[in-house]
Design an enzyme around this catalytic site. Sequence first.
Site, short mmCIF file in Angstrom:
data_model
loop_
_atom_site.label_atom_id
_atom_site.label_comp_id
_atom_site.label_asym_id
_atom_site.label_seq_id
_atom_site.Cartn_x
_atom_site.Cartn_y
_atom_site.Cartn_z
N LYS A 162 9.97 -1.90 -4.54
CA LYS A 162 10.87 -0.79 -4.25
C LYS A 162 11.59 -1.23 -2.79
CE LYS A 162 7.60 2.37 -4.15
NZ LYS A 162 6.57 1.83 -4.51
N ARG A 208 6.30 11.72 -3.79
CA ARG A 208 5.11 11.30 -4.25
C ARG A 208 4.10 12.21 -5.04
NH1 ARG A 208 4.42 6.26 -1.08
NH2 ARG A 208 2.85 5.20 -1.41
N ARG A 246 0.64 -10.66 -0.28
CA ARG A 246 2.15 -10.58 0.67
C ARG A 246 1.89 -10.63 2.00
NH1 ARG A 246 4.16 -4.70 -1.12
NH2 ARG A 246 2.61 -3.49 -0.12
N ARG A 305 -0.28 -5.81 5.91
CA ARG A 305 -0.52 -4.55 5.99
C ARG A 305 -1.96 -4.28 5.90
NH1 ARG A 305 3.64 -1.21 2.01
NH2 ARG A 305 1.62 0.02 2.10
N ARG A 333 -4.45 2.83 -4.61
CA ARG A 333 -3.30 3.43 -4.63
C ARG A 333 -2.52 3.48 -5.75
NH1 ARG A 333 -1.46 -0.80 -0.42
NH2 ARG A 333 0.36 -0.28 -0.85
P1 AMP Z 1 3.87 2.84 1.05
O1 AMP Z 1 4.21 1.90 2.10
O2 AMP Z 1 5.08 3.80 0.27
O3 AMP Z 1 3.05 2.21 0.03
O4 AMP Z 1 2.99 3.94 1.71
C1 AMP Z 1 1.61 3.34 2.40
C2 AMP Z 1 1.00 4.87 2.46
O5 AMP Z 1 1.37 5.62 3.46
C3 AMP Z 1 0.41 5.31 1.37
O6 AMP Z 1 -0.65 4.93 0.69
C4 AMP Z 1 0.26 6.83 1.86
O7 AMP Z 1 -1.10 6.75 2.42
C5 AMP Z 1 1.09 7.08 2.93
N1 AMP Z 1 2.33 7.64 2.28
C6 AMP Z 1 3.71 6.92 2.25
N2 AMP Z 1 4.64 7.78 1.64
C7 AMP Z 1 3.99 8.94 1.35
C8 AMP Z 1 4.21 10.14 0.79
N3 AMP Z 1 5.62 10.37 0.43
N4 AMP Z 1 3.43 11.16 0.49
C9 AMP Z 1 2.00 10.96 1.15
N5 AMP Z 1 1.63 9.72 1.65
C10 AMP Z 1 2.58 8.68 1.74
#
Ligand code: AMP
Length: 215
Positions: free
Chosen positions: A13, A88, A127, A161, A172
Site C-alpha cells: 500500500k 481499519r 524489508r 520497523r 497484524r
Molecule cells: P501500518 O504502518 O499501517 O502497518 O501501521 C502500523 C501500526 O500502527 C498498526 O499495526 C497499528 O498498531 C497502528 N495503526 C496504523 N493505522 C491504524 C488504524 N487505522 N487504526 C488503528 N491502528 C492503526
Amino acid sequence: MNVILLGPPGAGKGTQAHLLMEHHGMRQLSTGDMLRKAVKNRTEVGLQAKAIMDRGDLVSDEIVSALIDNELAEMPADMGAIFDGYPRTEAQARDLDEILSRHDRKLDHVIELEVDEDALVDRITGRFTCAECGEGYHDRHKQPEREGVCDKCGSTEFKRRPDDTEETVRKRMAVYRAETAPILPHYERKGIVTRIDGMGTMDGVSRAIEGVIAS
Ligand code: AMP
C-alpha cells in the site's frame, strides 16, 4: 479524487501510495506513518500508541480518526487523498464517511490488494529503508548496489520497523482478517470496490491501480 488502499500489512500500500503521489499530485494519508512520527516525537498520542503498535494491535478509533480529520483540514480542497492503513475497523469506516462529508469530499474508489500471507511474511521480515531518504530495500530481494550505501542518496544509515518481526506480522495479519476485511461490504454496497492481485510486480500493480483510477 479520494481513494482507499486496503490490504494486509506488506501488501504494498505504501509503495503504491507513493507512486500515486508522484503521478497525480495526491497526498498519502498513512495513519501508521503519523503514529510512528508521534512515537518518535514522544507526543501524548505517541506515548499511548507505542506499546499497542509494538504488539501489532490497533490504536483506538478516536485517535486515528482525529489524525485523519486534522490532516484533511490542512489540505487544499482540490488535492486528492490516498488513505493508506485507514480505515481499519467498521467504526473508522463510519468516522471516515462523516469526516469526508464534513470536508466536502466523496470517496471514489476502494482498492483492495490481494496477497498471499506466507509470501508477505517473507516480504515484511526482510524489508528495511534508508534512514535519510526513505528508499526501500530488502535482505533477499533488493540489496543496495554497494553494500551498506543507499543507491539513491548515498547515506549509510538504514532502519527497520520494530514491528516487522514474524510474530508481530502474523498478529497484524490476523487483526486485518478479523477487523479490517469486514469493512469491505460497507463499500461494496456503494459499488466502489475493486480487487487487484497484489503479488505482481510493483509496475504491474501500479498499472492496474491506474486503470481503476482512470475508470
Ligand atoms: P501500518 O504502518 O499501517 O502497518 O501501521 C502500523 C501500526 O500502527 C498498526 O499495526 C497499528 O498498531 C497502528 N495503526 C496504523 N493505522 C491504524 C488504524 N487505522 N487504526 C488503528 N491502528 C492503526
